[in-house]
Scaffold this motif. Structure first.
Motif, PDB file in Angstrom:
ATOM      1  N   TRP A  71      -6.130   1.967 -12.477  1.00 40.69           N
ATOM      2  CA  TRP A  71      -4.902   2.520 -11.659  1.00 40.69           C
ATOM      3  C   TRP A  71      -4.109   2.847 -12.010  1.00 40.69           C
ATOM      4  O   TRP A  71      -3.404   4.093 -11.724  1.00 40.69           O
ATOM      5  N   LEU A  80      -8.968  11.499  -7.875  1.00 41.19           N
ATOM      6  CA  LEU A  80      -9.621  10.139  -8.036  1.00 41.19           C
ATOM      7  C   LEU A  80     -11.206  10.312  -7.702  1.00 41.19           C
ATOM      8  O   LEU A  80     -11.868   9.692  -8.213  1.00 41.19           O
ATOM      9  N   SER A  92      -2.250   1.375  -2.451  1.00 42.69           N
ATOM     10  CA  SER A  92      -2.703   2.686  -2.439  1.00 42.69           C
ATOM     11  C   SER A  92      -4.174   2.808  -2.986  1.00 42.69           C
ATOM     12  O   SER A  92      -5.000   3.537  -2.345  1.00 42.69           O
ATOM     13  N   HIS A 123      -3.582  11.486  -8.838  1.00 41.43           N
ATOM     14  CA  HIS A 123      -4.383  10.792  -7.694  1.00 41.43           C
ATOM     15  C   HIS A 123      -5.120  11.744  -6.975  1.00 41.43           C
ATOM     16  O   HIS A 123      -5.817  11.287  -5.999  1.00 41.43           O
ATOM     17  N   TYR A 145      -7.298   3.940  -0.311  1.00 37.28           N
ATOM     18  CA  TYR A 145      -8.055   5.020  -0.947  1.00 37.28           C
ATOM     19  C   TYR A 145      -9.565   4.450  -0.817  1.00 37.28           C
ATOM     20  O   TYR A 145     -10.570   5.282  -0.323  1.00 37.28           O
TER      21      TYR A 145
END
Length: 185
Positions: A65, A74, A24, A71, A28
Motif C-alpha cells: 500500500w 488501484l 484508506s 491511488h 477502498y
C-alpha cells in the motif's frame, strides 16, 4: 482485593480492537469489493475459490500500500495481483500430460456398471411390467418401487396379505419368463 497475576493473559482476554494502519485501504476495499469479486469470479470456476483469490490479492495489495504512488490506478494494481495470483495457483496445480500413440481404456471399476446398460435394463423392466395385468402391476410397483411392505400394499389396495403374496409371486414368475429380461440374466 484481587491482583492480576498475568497481565498478558488479561490483555488477551480483553476484546480486541481492530486497528487499521491504512484507513484508506479499508475504505477502498469496502467501496470496490463487489467489482473486484466479479473480476475474481471470471478467473475461477468456483465462487469460493474466487473469494479466496480476492482475499489473497487484497493481502498483497495491503502489503504494498505505501509503495503504490498513484491511488487512482488501484483497480489495475489489484486486477494484476488477481491475475498473477491465479496464474501462480494454476502453475502449482499443473498436471503433466504425456503424448501416447494409443489411448488406454479405463479399467472397469468393480460394482460400477455402464449407465447405458443400466438405462436399457430399466427400460426393459418397465416394458415387462406394463405387460402384467393391472392388479399385479400395481402390487409389484407398490412392493418393489415404492418399497411398501406386504401389509401396507394390502391396505392400500384393499385386499388381504395372502392375495398380495400370491399375486406378486405370479407377477415375478411372469417377469422371470419375459424374453426381453432373459438377456440380462
Amino acid at each position: 482485593m484481587t491482583t492480576l497475576v498475568c497481565t498478558s493473559a488479561s490483555a488477551a482476554a480483553a476484546p480486541a480492537r481492530q486497528t487499521h494502519a491504512y484507513p484508506s485501504f479499508s475504505s477502498y476495499v469496502r467501496a470496490r469489493q463487489p467489482v473486484l469479486l466479479r473480476t475474481a469470479r471470471s478467473l475461477t470456476a468456483n465462487p469460493s475459490d474466487a473469494e479466496d483469490l480476492l482475499q489473497t490479492a487484497l493481502a498483497k495489495t495491503y502489503v504494498a500500500w505505501e509503495r503504490i504512488e498513484d491511488h487512482r490506478a488501484l483497480d489495475g494494481y489489484v486486477r494484476r495481483a488477481l491475475l498473477n495470483t491465479r496464474t501462480s495457483q494454476w502453475r502449482k496445480r499443473r498436471v503433466d500430460e504425456y503424448v501416447c500413440d494409443e489411448l488406454p481404456e479405463p479399467e472397469p471399476v468393480p460394482g460400477e456398471d455402464d449407465p447405458a446398460e443400466r438405462q436399457a435394463l430399466h427400460d426393459a423392466m418397465w416394458r415387462a411390467i406394463t405387460k402384467l395385468p393391472a392388479r399385479q402391476r400395481a402390487m409389484v410397483v407398490l412392493r418393489y418401487y415404492e418399497d411398501l411392505s406386504e401389509a401396507q400394499t394390502a391396505e392400500v389396495l384393499g385386499v388381504s396379505v395372502g392375495t398380495v403374496k400370491s399375486a406378486v409371486s405370479r407377477a415375478l414368475g411372469k417377469l422371470r419368463e419375459d424374453p426381453e429380461l432373459g438377456l440380462v440374466r
